[in-house]
Design a protein around this motif. Sequence first.
Motif, PDB file in Angstrom:
ATOM      1  N   LEU A  56       0.841  77.678 100.282  1.00 65.35           N
ATOM      2  CA  LEU A  56       0.371  77.483  98.993  1.00 65.35           C
ATOM      3  C   LEU A  56       1.453  77.488  98.080  1.00 65.35           C
ATOM      4  O   LEU A  56       1.683  76.705  97.044  1.00 65.35           O
ATOM      5  CB  LEU A  56      -0.552  78.584  98.516  1.00 65.35           C
ATOM      6  CG  LEU A  56      -1.535  78.567  97.180  1.00 65.35           C
ATOM      7  CD1 LEU A  56      -2.578  79.287  97.561  1.00 65.35           C
ATOM      8  CD2 LEU A  56      -0.541  79.407  96.143  1.00 65.35           C
ATOM      9  N   GLU A  57       2.538  78.495  98.290  1.00 68.50           N
ATOM     10  CA  GLU A  57       3.710  78.560  97.458  1.00 68.50           C
ATOM     11  C   GLU A  57       4.238  77.384  97.321  1.00 68.50           C
ATOM     12  O   GLU A  57       4.817  76.945  96.204  1.00 68.50           O
ATOM     13  CB  GLU A  57       4.402  79.792  97.967  1.00 68.50           C
ATOM     14  CG  GLU A  57       4.081  81.119  97.330  1.00 68.50           C
ATOM     15  CD  GLU A  57       4.977  82.251  98.112  1.00 68.50           C
ATOM     16  OE1 GLU A  57       5.892  82.427  97.413  1.00 68.50           O
ATOM     17  OE2 GLU A  57       4.585  82.806  99.127  1.00 68.50           O
ATOM     18  N   ARG A  58       4.639  76.748  98.428  1.00 66.09           N
ATOM     19  CA  ARG A  58       5.411  75.568  98.902  1.00 66.09           C
ATOM     20  C   ARG A  58       4.716  74.274  98.071  1.00 66.09           C
ATOM     21  O   ARG A  58       5.253  73.512  97.389  1.00 66.09           O
ATOM     22  CB  ARG A  58       5.479  75.136 100.120  1.00 66.09           C
ATOM     23  CG  ARG A  58       6.464  74.036 100.634  1.00 66.09           C
ATOM     24  CD  ARG A  58       6.755  73.976 101.776  1.00 66.09           C
ATOM     25  NE  ARG A  58       7.162  75.068 102.680  1.00 66.09           N
ATOM     26  CZ  ARG A  58       6.597  75.741 103.578  1.00 66.09           C
ATOM     27  NH1 ARG A  58       5.275  75.389 104.069  1.00 66.09           N
ATOM     28  NH2 ARG A  58       6.970  76.752 104.060  1.00 66.09           N
ATOM     29  N   GLY A  59       3.196  74.256  98.149  1.00 65.08           N
ATOM     30  CA  GLY A  59       2.424  73.458  97.629  1.00 65.08           C
ATOM     31  C   GLY A  59       2.299  73.164  96.096  1.00 65.08           C
ATOM     32  O   GLY A  59       2.473  72.100  95.530  1.00 65.08           O
ATOM     33  N   LEU A  60       2.350  74.318  95.312  1.00 65.28           N
ATOM     34  CA  LEU A  60       2.390  74.547  94.236  1.00 65.28           C
ATOM     35  C   LEU A  60       3.658  74.780  93.463  1.00 65.28           C
ATOM     36  O   LEU A  60       3.687  74.994  92.250  1.00 65.28           O
ATOM     37  CB  LEU A  60       1.134  75.718  93.701  1.00 65.28           C
ATOM     38  CG  LEU A  60      -0.227  75.384  94.238  1.00 65.28           C
ATOM     39  CD1 LEU A  60      -1.119  76.478  93.943  1.00 65.28           C
ATOM     40  CD2 LEU A  60      -0.828  74.140  93.455  1.00 65.28           C
ATOM     41  N   HIS A  61       4.711  74.609  94.375  1.00 63.35           N
ATOM     42  CA  HIS A  61       5.980  75.014  93.819  1.00 63.35           C
ATOM     43  C   HIS A  61       5.847  76.199  92.851  1.00 63.35           C
ATOM     44  O   HIS A  61       6.751  76.528  91.913  1.00 63.35           O
ATOM     45  CB  HIS A  61       6.575  73.906  92.806  1.00 63.35           C
ATOM     46  CG  HIS A  61       6.393  72.380  93.409  1.00 63.35           C
ATOM     47  ND1 HIS A  61       7.162  72.122  94.361  1.00 63.35           N
ATOM     48  CD2 HIS A  61       5.674  71.529  93.137  1.00 63.35           C
ATOM     49  CE1 HIS A  61       6.909  70.905  94.725  1.00 63.35           C
ATOM     50  NE2 HIS A  61       5.936  70.569  94.006  1.00 63.35           N
TER      51      HIS A  61
END
Length: 421
Positions: A56-61
């Motif tokens: 999630l962190e990676r996908g939403l930066h």
Amino acid sequence: MTTSAFDSTELDLGESTVEGSPPADRRRWLIVAAIVLTGLTMRVAVTSVGAVLTDLERGLHASSSAAGIITTLPVIAFAGIGFLGPRLAHRFGEHRLVAAALLATTAGLVLRAVAGSVWMFAVLSMLALTGGAIANVLLPALVKRHFPDRIGTMTAVYTTSLALGLTASAGFTAPLAELGGQSWRFGIGAWALLSAVAVLPWLPMLAGDRPDPASQPDRVPLSWLLRSKLAWALVLMFGTQSFQAYIAFGWFTDFFRHHNLDATEAGLLLAFYAALSIPVSMAIPALAVRGQRLIVVVLSAAGLISYLGMLTAPVAGAWLWMLLGGISGGMFPLALTMIGLRSRQIATTAALSAFVQGIGYLLAGAGPLLVGVLLGVSDSWTWPLVLLILAVLGSAATGWYAARPDFVDDQLSRPAGRLAQ
């Protein structure tokens, strides 16, 4: 309110202390189904995020700080929205409010799964957490209303359902994400189906949910509970127990990694700890209707031994410490059961539930933050474990007081003629 004589049999069985009556057989199973399905949904909006947080962190930066805010949202929702529960239920009806909150959760779970920014995800997460926050405070009152002679049994039903839903969403969100093409969005959004189904058994109960306004019972303002020592004891019992639980779920994997266990074993230890909440939630509420002080002593002793063991032999006895810690977590369903057993009137139960859980979750939210500060200062787990030992002793002391044969209603000094139903 006049003070009535205490009868231990009435307190234990929850039969003569309220004006409600058991539901007719034709409605009983519908209500049970509604409570079970609602219990299953109460934590999926929380634990499903943790299961795919890295993706999630990676996908939403998202930065680590933003991720920290997201993981803190449940405490804010459970406290803030929970405080509003009794007032909204008094205005719109308990069953209507639960159904509406579950619809809001369904919408929030779907919409946050397609959010394009971390801040939109956070806003929609508050919507997704609505059902859990409202159910937290209203299910004890609904159990009191529909099952006044089965408070322990029905509390066990919904706390066990909560534990099952928590465990399932923690364990199956990542596989769901893989099923959806390695999409964390599908993994967290799929749980909307469960909350949508949970709405259905509430629908037949909505038509008769609100009586004529002129005949509605008085609401118990939360400010009245400030004067009740028993209410405060339940707040601290619940808060110190949840304080420990939030630390456990947030930091125990790190604790075992700190002591050189690999990520797989550390994760399995935490999963074992979490899974114990299922049998514990089945057993403790049913036992609690016959007396609570012995249970408080046993559960507190288990927690104390667990933390002392983690302090002195963290690796050698790791599985035993998690076993005892998981058993100690039975203070959570015990506290929820006592909300019903320590209140005579249904409106008092609703207000007490909001009071206890609203303040209690705020206390709980401070736990992981304090551990982070202590670890940052000392880079040692000694002081965090001392903090946990103090918390379990606090839970034991306040639980012992809360288990005394008394009712919150009887501690409230209220004008004559304003009896809450």
